[in-house]
Write a protein that holds these residues in place. Structure first.
Motif, PDB file in Angstrom:
ATOM      1  N   LEU A  74       0.838  -1.194   0.000  1.00  0.00           N
ATOM      2  CA  LEU A  74       0.000   0.000   0.000  1.00  0.00           C
ATOM      3  C   LEU A  74       0.873   1.245   0.000  1.00  0.00           C
ATOM      4  CD1 LEU A  74      -2.616  -1.084   2.705  1.00  0.00           C
ATOM      5  CD2 LEU A  74      -2.981  -0.943   0.228  1.00  0.00           C
ATOM      6  N   PRO A  75       0.355   2.356  -0.527  1.00  0.00           N
ATOM      7  CA  PRO A  75       1.123   3.605  -0.478  1.00  0.00           C
ATOM      8  C   PRO A  75       1.388   4.028   0.966  1.00  0.00           C
ATOM      9  CG  PRO A  75      -0.704   3.797  -2.015  1.00  0.00           C
ATOM     10  CD  PRO A  75      -0.905   2.517  -1.245  1.00  0.00           C
ATOM     11  N   GLY A  76       2.381   4.870   1.124  1.00  0.00           N
ATOM     12  CA  GLY A  76       2.742   5.362   2.445  1.00  0.00           C
ATOM     13  C   GLY A  76       1.862   6.517   2.904  1.00  0.00           C
ATOM     14  N   GLN A  77       2.149   6.969   4.091  1.00  0.00           N
ATOM     15  CA  GLN A  77       1.370   8.014   4.747  1.00  0.00           C
ATOM     16  C   GLN A  77       1.249   9.271   3.889  1.00  0.00           C
ATOM     17  OE1 GLN A  77       2.862   9.078   8.610  1.00  0.00           O
ATOM     18  NE2 GLN A  77       1.596  10.885   8.742  1.00  0.00           N
ATOM     19  N   TRP A  84      -6.365  12.552   0.493  1.00  0.00           N
ATOM     20  CA  TRP A  84      -7.625  12.504   1.217  1.00  0.00           C
ATOM     21  C   TRP A  84      -8.709  13.335   0.545  1.00  0.00           C
ATOM     22  CZ3 TRP A  84     -10.938  16.053   3.179  1.00  0.00           C
ATOM     23  CH2 TRP A  84     -12.005  15.537   3.901  1.00  0.00           C
ATOM     24  N   GLU A  85      -8.384  14.560   0.220  1.00  0.00           N
ATOM     25  CA  GLU A  85      -9.397  15.450  -0.346  1.00  0.00           C
ATOM     26  C   GLU A  85      -9.934  14.935  -1.678  1.00  0.00           C
ATOM     27  OE1 GLU A  85      -9.808  20.116  -1.470  1.00  0.00           O
ATOM     28  OE2 GLU A  85      -8.617  19.575   0.283  1.00  0.00           O
ATOM     29  N   ARG A  86      -9.070  14.396  -2.501  1.00  0.00           N
ATOM     30  CA  ARG A  86      -9.486  13.891  -3.812  1.00  0.00           C
ATOM     31  C   ARG A  86     -10.405  12.675  -3.671  1.00  0.00           C
ATOM     32  NH1 ARG A  86      -4.635  12.177  -6.417  1.00  0.00           N
ATOM     33  NH2 ARG A  86      -4.188  14.359  -6.542  1.00  0.00           N
ATOM     34  N   HIS A  87     -10.096  11.788  -2.743  1.00  0.00           N
ATOM     35  CA  HIS A  87     -10.827  10.520  -2.635  1.00  0.00           C
ATOM     36  C   HIS A  87     -11.834  10.486  -1.491  1.00  0.00           C
ATOM     37  CE1 HIS A  87      -8.279   9.026  -5.730  1.00  0.00           C
ATOM     38  NE2 HIS A  87      -7.204   9.295  -5.030  1.00  0.00           N
ATOM     39  N   ARG A  88     -11.748  11.441  -0.586  1.00  0.00           N
ATOM     40  CA  ARG A  88     -12.656  11.491   0.573  1.00  0.00           C
ATOM     41  C   ARG A  88     -12.631  10.185   1.358  1.00  0.00           C
ATOM     42  NH1 ARG A  88     -13.233  16.728   1.380  1.00  0.00           N
ATOM     43  NH2 ARG A  88     -14.036  17.791  -0.431  1.00  0.00           N
ATOM     44  N   PHE A  89     -11.460   9.587   1.426  1.00  0.00           N
ATOM     45  CA  PHE A  89     -11.294   8.325   2.158  1.00  0.00           C
ATOM     46  C   PHE A  89     -11.036   8.650   3.619  1.00  0.00           C
ATOM     47  CE2 PHE A  89      -8.765   4.780   3.792  1.00  0.00           C
ATOM     48  CZ  PHE A  89      -9.590   3.711   3.447  1.00  0.00           C
ATOM     49  N   THR A  90     -11.891   8.155   4.498  1.00  0.00           N
ATOM     50  CA  THR A  90     -11.754   8.447   5.921  1.00  0.00           C
ATOM     51  C   THR A  90     -11.424   7.208   6.746  1.00  0.00           C
ATOM     52  OG1 THR A  90     -14.133   8.198   6.231  1.00  0.00           O
ATOM     53  CG2 THR A  90     -13.313  10.424   5.789  1.00  0.00           C
ATOM     54  N   TRP A  93      -5.567   3.520   6.937  1.00  0.00           N
ATOM     55  CA  TRP A  93      -4.660   3.492   5.788  1.00  0.00           C
ATOM     56  C   TRP A  93      -4.100   2.115   5.536  1.00  0.00           C
ATOM     57  CZ3 TRP A  93      -1.564   8.338   7.636  1.00  0.00           C
ATOM     58  CH2 TRP A  93      -2.392   9.456   7.547  1.00  0.00           C
ATOM     59  N   THR A  94      -4.576   1.134   6.257  1.00  0.00           N
ATOM     60  CA  THR A  94      -4.214  -0.262   6.051  1.00  0.00           C
ATOM     61  C   THR A  94      -5.493  -1.073   6.126  1.00  0.00           C
ATOM     62  OG1 THR A  94      -3.848  -0.632   8.412  1.00  0.00           O
ATOM     63  CG2 THR A  94      -1.918   0.016   7.113  1.00  0.00           C
ATOM     64  N   GLY A  95      -5.420  -2.327   5.748  1.00  0.00           N
ATOM     65  CA  GLY A  95      -6.591  -3.185   5.861  1.00  0.00           C
ATOM     66  C   GLY A  95      -7.401  -3.277   4.586  1.00  0.00           C
ATOM     67  N   PRO A  96      -8.501  -4.019   4.627  1.00  0.00           N
ATOM     68  CA  PRO A  96      -9.262  -4.334   3.414  1.00  0.00           C
ATOM     69  C   PRO A  96      -9.887  -3.134   2.720  1.00  0.00           C
ATOM     70  CG  PRO A  96     -10.156  -5.521   5.339  1.00  0.00           C
ATOM     71  CD  PRO A  96      -8.990  -4.728   5.797  1.00  0.00           C
ATOM     72  N   GLU A  97     -10.390  -2.174   3.480  1.00  0.00           N
ATOM     73  CA  GLU A  97     -11.013  -1.006   2.859  1.00  0.00           C
ATOM     74  C   GLU A  97      -9.969  -0.182   2.091  1.00  0.00           C
ATOM     75  OE1 GLU A  97     -13.921   2.706   4.132  1.00  0.00           O
ATOM     76  OE2 GLU A  97     -13.277   1.280   5.652  1.00  0.00           O
ATOM     77  N   ALA A  98      -8.817   0.016   2.701  1.00  0.00           N
ATOM     78  CA  ALA A  98      -7.731   0.740   2.038  1.00  0.00           C
ATOM     79  C   ALA A  98      -7.271  -0.029   0.803  1.00  0.00           C
ATOM     80  CB  ALA A  98      -6.565   0.938   3.004  1.00  0.00           C
TER      81      ALA A  98
END
Length: 119
Positions: A74-77, A84-90, A93-98
């Motif tokens: 996965l990409p780093g921090q 965040w702003e582009r994807h609105r991912f809240t 940063w690890t795990g299945p959702e990421a």
């Protein structure tokens, strides 16, 4: 090659996209002629952000998402905080959702560049 040269870094990312696989930070730095160090990785991240800004302006999928940690793929921090702003991912940063988000974004880049570069 310079870490700060967006054209050189972009060419490696385009080749990875056309081939349908990500690169680790260490692999990309190695291809640019550098050993992995945290300062070099941070400098590379500045260049990756500039590449993605140009890609967005050109209507192309982002490419920095193709650069991942060796430990979990996965990409780093820096990618997460910068995207965040582009994807609105809240989520985490690890795990299945990421992983689902990253696989979707990488898939977009792979398809786009494989069509254009005959990957």
């Amino acid at each position: 090659m310079s870490i700060a040269d967006p054209a050189a870094v972009r060419e490696h990312l385009l080749a990875a996209a056309a081939a349908g696989h990500p690169l680790t930070y260490s692999e990309l730095l190695g291809r640019l002629g550098h050993a992995f160090t945290r300062p070099k990785m941070r400098a590379l991240c500045v260049t990756l952000a500039a590449i993605d800004e140009a890609a967005e302006a050109a209507g192309e999928p982002e490419l920095a998402v193709l650069v991942v940690r060796q430990s979990d793929g996965l990409p780093g921090q820096g990618w997460w905080t910068g995207s965040w702003e582009r994807h609105r991912f809240t989520g985490e940063w690890t795990g299945p959702e990421a992983r689902r988000l990253i696989e979707r974004l990488q898939g977009e880049a792979y398809r786009y560049w494989q069509e254009r570069r005959g990957g």
